[in-house]
Design an enzyme around this catalytic site. Structure first.
Site, PDB file in Angstrom:
ATOM      1  CB  THR A 128      -0.908  -0.004   1.245  1.00  0.00           C
ATOM      2  OG1 THR A 128      -1.422   1.308   1.471  1.00  0.00           O
ATOM      3  CG2 THR A 128      -0.147  -0.403   2.511  1.00  0.00           C
ATOM      4  CG  ASP A 129      -1.077   5.032  -0.930  1.00  0.00           C
ATOM      5  OD1 ASP A 129      -1.622   4.415   0.020  1.00  0.00           O
ATOM      6  OD2 ASP A 129      -1.667   5.928  -1.579  1.00  0.00           O
ATOM      7  CD  GLU A 130      -3.175   3.613   4.367  1.00  0.00           C
ATOM      8  OE1 GLU A 130      -3.036   3.610   5.588  1.00  0.00           O
ATOM      9  OE2 GLU A 130      -4.274   3.507   3.797  1.00  0.00           O
ATOM     10  CE1 TYR A 152      -3.355  -2.445   5.917  1.00  0.00           C
ATOM     11  CE2 TYR A 152      -3.250  -0.097   5.395  1.00  0.00           C
ATOM     12  CZ  TYR A 152      -3.344  -1.412   4.981  1.00  0.00           C
ATOM     13  OH  TYR A 152      -3.414  -1.712   3.641  1.00  0.00           O
ATOM     14  CE  LYS A 156      -0.243  -4.607   3.115  1.00  0.00           C
ATOM     15  NZ  LYS A 156      -0.736  -5.947   2.633  1.00  0.00           N
TER      16      LYS A 156
END
Ligand code: NAD
Ligand code: TYD
Length: 344
Positions: A128-130, A152, A156
């Protein structure tokens, strides 16, 4: 030697993006064989695969990616793993991070070990871009440092660190995609777009965090699934690839678009206490993936029309997910809700 990936183990394939990937691959590739391994948490359901349920090329197995025995039995039969399985919602990770570490980090380790053992041709980590953390200016490039800020995102990023290490240490042919916020049919109604659409259809308040100015780059689910496939077949092992559209849409803009498309009054907008550690902006530089021949096809307005239309015609699907358990989570998560925020 040409890459022959005929048999895939798709973990988390009964979730939102995983099921879109499965539907898309079965339609696009007559030779593909897919095994879905999914724990069926609150977020997953075999219903999400109903459109392809009878397909002889698809097998569904309920199980946990952290269970090495279950994983090995299936990994022995495939050429590659595509790992969608994860706990995926930031707000839930802020309430209880344990399941995120267990599935997103430890579960990924179990899959990597299996990929190594059975000498898989590819290991695709759907990230994810997060992982980049909040981006104040400019756009994140794949070689930028990872600075995750929520449990989260940290889980990741931890998974990605392991995936990268297995490439360096063992030569495992890994690939990573870092997709932006995704939306579309079959999304569990906890993330902003499906939550706001279903709340609007129920005449419930739309809870906007803080001042609603935080922006995201919303990617339509079929575009995201196609990007993952493109990277799996064409990407260079060892690399990460950003997948995004380049657009920036605020929380208030999401709410306004939903209310307009659902034909509901602006008075349903309601500002609530901000999310702790809220990342105000993510933005991706996607120049690395473009030469692989991928670009998003559905712009935000069109994607929202398609998504609202799907939720309108699938009321039973989302009403089952807005269960008493869901409203318990909702009450724990949101603070400062008005009386019209939960069903009476
Ligand atoms: P989702 O929550 O809809 O689906 C996750 C699926 O994984 C569910 O079917 C669930 O049952 C399954 N699962 C959870 N724990 C498991 C376990 N231990 N073993 C086996 N299965 C398990 O999530 P999603 O939105 O479809 O996201 C899929 C992947 O894409 C995730 O890895 C997520 O981090 C990533 N991603 C999501 C977005 C987004 O905006 N939704 C954006 C970028 C990346
Ligand atoms: P979300 O859909 O949870 O995705 P993520 O936090 O993983 O990017 O949130 C997207 C944006 O919408 C984020 O800025 C937080 C905001 N938001 C709200 O304002 N209200 C909500 O109820 C939710 C779930 C999100």
């Amino acid at each position: 030697m040409a890459l022959r990936l005929r048999r895939l183990l798709v973990t988390g394939g009964a979730g939102f993006i995983g099921s879109a990937f499965v539907r898309q691959r079965l339609t696009a590739d007559p030779e593909i064989q897919i095994i879905v391994l999914d724990k069926l948490t609150y977020a997953g359901s075999e219903e999400n695969l109903a459109e392809v349920a009878g397909d002889p090329r698809l097998r569904f197995v309920q199980g946990d990616i952290a269970d090495a025995k279950a994983v090995d039995a299936l990994a022995a039969e495939v050429d590659a793993i595509v790992n969608f399985a994860a706990e995926s919602h930031v707000d839930r990770s802020l309430l209880d991070a344990g399941a995120f570490v267990q599935t997103d980090v430890y579960g990924t380790y179990v899959l990597l070990e299996a990929a190594r053992k059975f000498r898989h041709q590819r290991f695709m980590q759907v990230s994810t871009d997060e992982v980049y953390g909040e981006v104040k200016d400019g756009r994140s490039r794949e070689d930028d440092p990872l600075r995750p800020r929520s449990p989260y995102a940290a889980s990741k990023a931890g998974a990605e660190m392991l995936v990268g290490a297995y490439h360096v240490s063992y030569g495992l042919p890994i690939l990573v995609t870092r997709g932006s916020n995704t939306y579309g049919p079959y999304q569990f109604p906890e993330k902003i777009i499906p939550l706001f659409i279903t709340n609007a259809l129920q005449d419930l308040a739309l809870p906007i965090y803080g001042n609603g100015a935080a922006v995201r780059d919303y990617l339509y689910v079929d575009d995201h699934a196609a990007g993952i496939a493109r990277v799996l077949w064409k990407g260079e092992p060892g690399q990460a690839y950003n997948l995004g559209t380049g657009s920036e849409v605020s929380g208030v803009q999401v709410a306004d678009t939903v209310l307009e498309l659902c034909g509901k009054p602006k008075s349903l907008k309601h500002y609530v206490k901000d999310r702790p550690g809220h990342d105000y902006r993510y933005a991706l530089d996607t120049r690395r993936v473009l030469p692989l021949g991928w670009r998003p096809g559905v712009e935000f307005r069109r994607g929202m029309e398609l998504t609202v239309a799907w939720f309108r015609t699938h009321q039973a699907w989302w009403q089952r997910r807005k269960s008493p358990e869901f409203w318990d989570y909702y009450r724990r998560n949101y603070h400062g809700l008005p009386a019209n925020a939960v069903p009476q």
